[in-house]
Design an enzyme around this catalytic site. Structure first.
Site, PDB file in Angstrom:
ATOM      1  N   ASP A 104       1.774   2.727   4.108  1.00 30.78           N
ATOM      2  CA  ASP A 104       0.638   2.316   3.347  1.00 30.78           C
ATOM      3  C   ASP A 104      -0.069   1.390   4.458  1.00 30.78           C
ATOM      4  OD1 ASP A 104      -0.548   0.390   0.744  1.00 30.78           O
ATOM      5  OD2 ASP A 104       0.907  -1.590   1.042  1.00 30.78           O
TER       6      ASP A 104
ATOM      7  N   ASP B 150      -2.484  -2.104   2.945  1.00 27.08           N
ATOM      8  CA  ASP B 150      -2.561  -3.428   3.379  1.00 27.08           C
ATOM      9  C   ASP B 150      -1.341  -4.092   3.104  1.00 27.08           C
ATOM     10  OD1 ASP B 150      -6.095  -4.106   2.797  1.00 27.08           O
ATOM     11  OD2 ASP B 150      -5.302  -2.183   1.995  1.00 27.08           O
TER      12      ASP B 150
ATOM     13  N   ASP C  54       4.440  -2.076   0.955  1.00 26.77           N
ATOM     14  CA  ASP C  54       4.821  -3.872   0.243  1.00 26.77           C
ATOM     15  C   ASP C  54       4.798  -4.511  -0.790  1.00 26.77           C
ATOM     16  OD1 ASP C  54       1.888  -4.168   0.280  1.00 26.77           O
ATOM     17  OD2 ASP C  54       1.358  -5.342   0.316  1.00 26.77           O
TER      18      ASP C  54
END
Length: 264
Positions: free
Chosen positions: A20, A22, A194
């Protein structure tokens, strides 16, 4: 926290890395265009791709064009918009009524200073990090508008953001598609994310016998208590995760499963 103290699996050369962006490769910023790519990160991605036989891919909610701009000159394999966008594939048709959502979403953003409307080719996102009180209203609006398209859009709350996007693809299906073709086929999938939108990816790599890594203290969306994560390993923050990634370039040969077992 030092890299040595992180509760993460011992690296192996037969991994396939899915990352991922960001909150993992870059720190979360007030707005999507304000993120900072650390010097040397594009080169690190290139070195990791070599280390793992080309089996490295970005799996992000961002459009592909943004990913290529952020990490230039590196150009790793990537799936954009949660698996809705792929290099070399024709764009998917958008649902009936999709274009009509722009006006009410923009009106909401204008009526709530600090809210940012992000437009994507196959979805929208209302960012309210600078206006936390607008979160409940953004979610309610997104749910109402999603029901007006055919087929109905999917509503995905995240960290200070509510996304409206097409159904039928997610980060889990993107990872599965990568794993069905070389150079990923036959490797052990490792996915780091996240946020709530990464849970599909966590579940997929768990089902495939891989490693799911949650970056950050929780995956709360700001809409009540955070759900339990399917991730089996944790790292406290994005800088620590990037340091761990850098260590993979010079990793030793595998010595078995990480000491101490998966994190919670």
């Amino acid at each position: 926290m030092t890299v040595a103290a992180l509760r993460l699996p011992d690296p192996r050369p037969d991994w396939a890395l899915f990352l991922d962006v960001d909150g993992c490769l870059v720190d979360i910023a007030p707005t999507p265009d304000a993120v900072v790519v650390e010097p040397g990160l594009p080169a690190l991605l290139d070195r990791l791709a070599v280390r793992f036989g080309g089996a490295l891919a970005l799996v992000s909610g961002r459009p592909l064009a943004e990913l290529e701009q952020l990490f230039h000159p590196a150009r790793p394999a990537a799936a954009g918009q949660h698996g809705l966008e792929w290099r070399g594939r024709p764009p998917l048709p958008r649902p009936e009524g999709f274009e009509a959502l722009d006006a009410p979403l923009q009106a909401f953003a204008e009526a709530h200073p600090g809210v940012l409307l992000e437009r994507k080719s196959h979805g929208f996102a209302l960012h309210y990090r600078a206006a936390p009180a607008a979160g409940a209203g953004a979610l309610a609006l997104a749910r109402r508008l999603a029901a007006t398209t055919a087929p109905e859009l999917r509503v995905m709350p995240g960290k200070m953001v509510v996304e409206l996007r097409m159904a039928g693809a997610d980060k889990g299906t993107a990872i599965r598609a990568f794993m069905e073709a070389p150079p990923f086929r036959g490797r052990v999938p490792v996915f780091a994310g996240d946020d709530v939108t990464d849970e599909d990816g966590f579940a997929m790599v768990n089902a495939m016998g891989g490693h799911s890594i949650r970056v950050g203290p929780d995956i709360g969306s700001g809409h009540g208590a955070p759900p339990a994560s399917a991730a089996r390993w944790t790292v406290p923050d994005a800088p620590g995760f990037r340091r761990w990634l850098a260590g993979l370039v010079v990793m030793d040969e595998p010595a078995g499963e990480g000491a101490g077992g998966p994190g919670t």
